[in-house]
Design a protein around this motif. Structure first.
Motif, PDB file in Angstrom:
ATOM      1  N   ARG A   1     -13.115  10.169 -39.798  1.00 23.99           N
ATOM      2  CA  ARG A   1     -13.118  10.059 -38.348  1.00 23.99           C
ATOM      3  C   ARG A   1     -12.522   8.726 -37.902  1.00 23.99           C
TER       4      ARG A   1
ATOM      5  N   ASN B   1     -14.811   4.167 -36.825  1.00 23.79           N
ATOM      6  CA  ASN B   1     -15.083   5.458 -37.470  1.00 23.79           C
ATOM      7  C   ASN B   1     -16.397   6.082 -37.012  1.00 23.79           C
TER       8      ASN B   1
ATOM      9  N   SER C   1     -19.211   4.279 -36.809  1.00 21.95           N
ATOM     10  CA  SER C   1     -20.239   3.277 -37.072  1.00 21.95           C
ATOM     11  C   SER C   1     -19.641   1.896 -37.295  1.00 21.95           C
ATOM     12  N   LEU C   2     -18.420   1.832 -37.785  1.00 26.26           N
ATOM     13  CA  LEU C   2     -17.836   0.531 -38.122  1.00 26.26           C
ATOM     14  C   LEU C   2     -16.398   0.414 -37.644  1.00 26.26           C
TER      15      LEU C   2
ATOM     16  N   VAL D   1     -12.856  -0.592 -38.724  1.00 28.34           N
ATOM     17  CA  VAL D   1     -12.343  -0.479 -40.094  1.00 28.34           C
ATOM     18  C   VAL D   1     -11.026  -1.227 -40.251  1.00 28.34           C
TER      19      VAL D   1
HETATM   20  C1  LIG Z   1     -17.338   4.157 -41.685  1.00 23.26           C
HETATM   21  O1  LIG Z   1     -16.785   3.312 -42.651  1.00 23.26           O
HETATM   22  C2  LIG Z   1     -17.746   2.704 -43.518  1.00 23.26           C
HETATM   23  C3  LIG Z   1     -17.017   1.723 -44.386  1.00 23.26           C
HETATM   24  O2  LIG Z   1     -15.883   2.280 -44.964  1.00 23.26           O
HETATM   25  C4  LIG Z   1     -18.450   3.793 -44.292  1.00 23.26           C
HETATM   26  O3  LIG Z   1     -19.421   3.210 -45.128  1.00 23.26           O
HETATM   27  C5  LIG Z   1     -19.129   4.728 -43.303  1.00 23.26           C
HETATM   28  O4  LIG Z   1     -19.713   5.795 -43.992  1.00 23.26           O
HETATM   29  C6  LIG Z   1     -18.122   5.257 -42.318  1.00 23.26           C
HETATM   30  N1  LIG Z   1     -18.826   6.002 -41.303  1.00 23.26           N
HETATM   31  C7  LIG Z   1     -18.484   7.239 -40.933  1.00 23.26           C
HETATM   32  C8  LIG Z   1     -19.303   7.836 -39.848  1.00 23.26           C
HETATM   33  O5  LIG Z   1     -17.539   7.827 -41.431  1.00 23.26           O
END
Ligand SMILES: *[C@@H]1O[C@H](CO)[C@@H](O)[C@H](O)[C@H]1NC(C)=O
Ligand SMILES: *[C@@H]1O[C@H](CO)[C@@H](O)[C@H](O)[C@H]1NC(C)=O
Length: 425
Positions: A174, A194, A196-197, A199
């Motif tokens: 995402r 994404n 949550s973070l 990137v």
């Molecule tokens: C977003 O990126 C982080 C770091 O790569 C990962 O740990 C996390 O699962 C990702 N979150 C989603 C909702 O894809």
């Protein structure tokens, strides 16, 4: 011959150059006719390999007579534009090339081109290093990820000729608020959020294979960044790393698959829009986390001096504006200042260093995608302050009018990446 010429140069055709090459009509052309076809800048082909294969097929069709023409033909094949692997694995191994010292010289020229650093390549004055520029090659608009209302993987394409949307391969993960460019036949989705973070990852899409792959990560995490291509490098400008707005800028070299920092901007800019005009990279508006202001300031980057310089300010503050380039003018479309989402549009002319207002859009939009194609500026999705939009509208500079495209995206999305690509043949 006339029909064939018409066919090869007719941009609207759905057919493949390769089909033509295999036709009796092509194989029976005379040497002068083949040279005149393959020397044209306007030849509609997806890659230079097709020209090389056409030459080999034509010669092999009557080898004893035609092999003496190899050098004359190869003069028009733009070997430097071919990938290194293809040069080594296919061109160098071709007996017709091996048997001609003139052809081997063209191969050496191509190898030399690949060995030179980018700045020196420009100095190579050879017709064979010039990109072909087919007219009105069919285009697609690609809309990648975005918020709907959370980060999504969906990617859809708008076919300008068919006037409809279709889904293509989804992003590997995402992504919204990413930077998006089209470079070397690939779409790059750079950074973003994404769900949550923020990137630093970068995915590239090959439209011919309909496939995504990951390339090297950026050095910094960035969402709401600006991305653009300048002198063959992909630039990622400003953005937000999760805690602070960024002034930092980095560039990606596709050959070495590496990111490196260049001079930072004078201002921290998240939700910044960027565009390239006249060999300079412009960063427009955005939000400065330090002063907590939406910005009307604009600065531009000269890659030769590695310096950012302020230019004329916009008439108004715009964060999350859509920025695009059409006819050597830089457009800033919509955006917001605090809760106020704008439908106003202004345009910058580098030759006068001045902004002027043009017609308003039909809708208020911020965080929309912008791209220019066929003399029109398209604005895709975004949000109006309460809803994500599925609509698309375009600006025609000759009439100073905005028109809503009749076919909407499958879903409302803001913060999507938008770029225009050549339609795979
Ligand atoms: C977003 O990126 C982080 C770091 O790569 C990962 O740990 C996390 O699962 C990702 N979150 C989603 C909702 O894809
Ligand atoms: C960048 O700056 C150099 C040095 O001032 C200048 O010669 C060059 O024209 C500038 N580049 C562009 C694209 O304006």
């Amino acid at each position: 011959m006339l029909m064939l010429v018409d066919f090869l140069f007719n941009s609207q055709t759905e057919q493949h150059f390769a089909d033509v090459v295999l036709s009796e009509e092509f194989l029976n052309l005379g040497i002068e006719q083949v040279c005149s076809l393959i020397s044209s800048d306007k030849l509609t082909i997806s890659s230079e390999e097709k020209v090389f294969e056409a030459v080999i097929a034509w010669v092999n069709h009557d080898k004893d007579v035609r092999q003496e023409f190899m050098a004359r033909l190869m003069e028009h094949v733009r070997l430097p534009l071919l990938p290194r692997e293809y040069l080594v694995q296919r061109v160098e191994e071709e007996a017709l090339v091996k048997n001609s010292s003139a052809c081997k010289d063209y191969l050496i020229e191509a190898m030399k081109y690949h060995l030179l650093p980018t700045e020196q390549r420009i100095l190579m004055k050879s017709v064979r290093t010039r990109l072909r520029t087919p007219m009105n090659l069919p285009k697609l608009m690609v809309v990648v990820g975005g918020q709907a209302p959370k980060a999504i993987r969906s990617v859809e394409c708008y076919d300008f000729k068919e006037e409809r949307w279709h889904q293509v391969a989804e992003l590997p993960s995402r992504r919204c608020r990413a930077g998006m460019v089209y470079m070397a036949g690939l779409v790059f989705a750079v950074g973003g959020f994404n769900g949550s973070l923020r990137v630093r990852t970068v995915d590239s899409y090959d439209p011919v294979k309909d496939q995504w792959t990951s390339v090297a990560n950026m050095r910094d995490r960035r969402s709401t960044l600006g991305a653009a291509v300048l002198n063959g490098l992909l630039y990622a400008v400003g953005g937000f790393d999760g805690s602070t707005g960024l002034s930092s800028v980095e560039a990606y070299n596709i050959k070495s698959n590496e990111w490196f920092h260049v001079a930072p901007m004078n201002t921290r800019r998240s939700s910044v829009g960027v565009g390239v005009v006249g060999g300079l990279l412009y960063a427009v508006g955005g939000y400065d986390g330090a002063s907590r202001q939406c910005l009307s300031t604009v600065e531009c980057y000269n890659a030769t001096t590695n310096e950012w310089t302020y230019i004329a300010e916009m008439s108004t503050r715009r964060s999350g504006a859509g920025v695009g380039v059409l006819n050597n003018l830089l457009y800033a479309v919509g955006g917001h200042d605090g809760p106020l989402v704008r439908k106003s549009v202004e345009v910058y002319d580098p030759t006068t260093n001045a902004w002027r207002q043009v017609a308003d859009m039909n809708m208020c939009r911020r965080n929309a995608g912008v791209c220019a194609v066929n003399g029109l500026l398209y604005v895709v999705g975004g949000d109006d302050g309460s809803c994500n939009l599925a609509s698309v509208e375009y600006y025609n500079p000759t009439t100073d009018k905005w028109t809503v495209v009749s076919s909407c995206m499958s879903t409302g999305r803001s913060y999507a990446g938008v770029t225009v690509i050549d339609k795979p043949l």
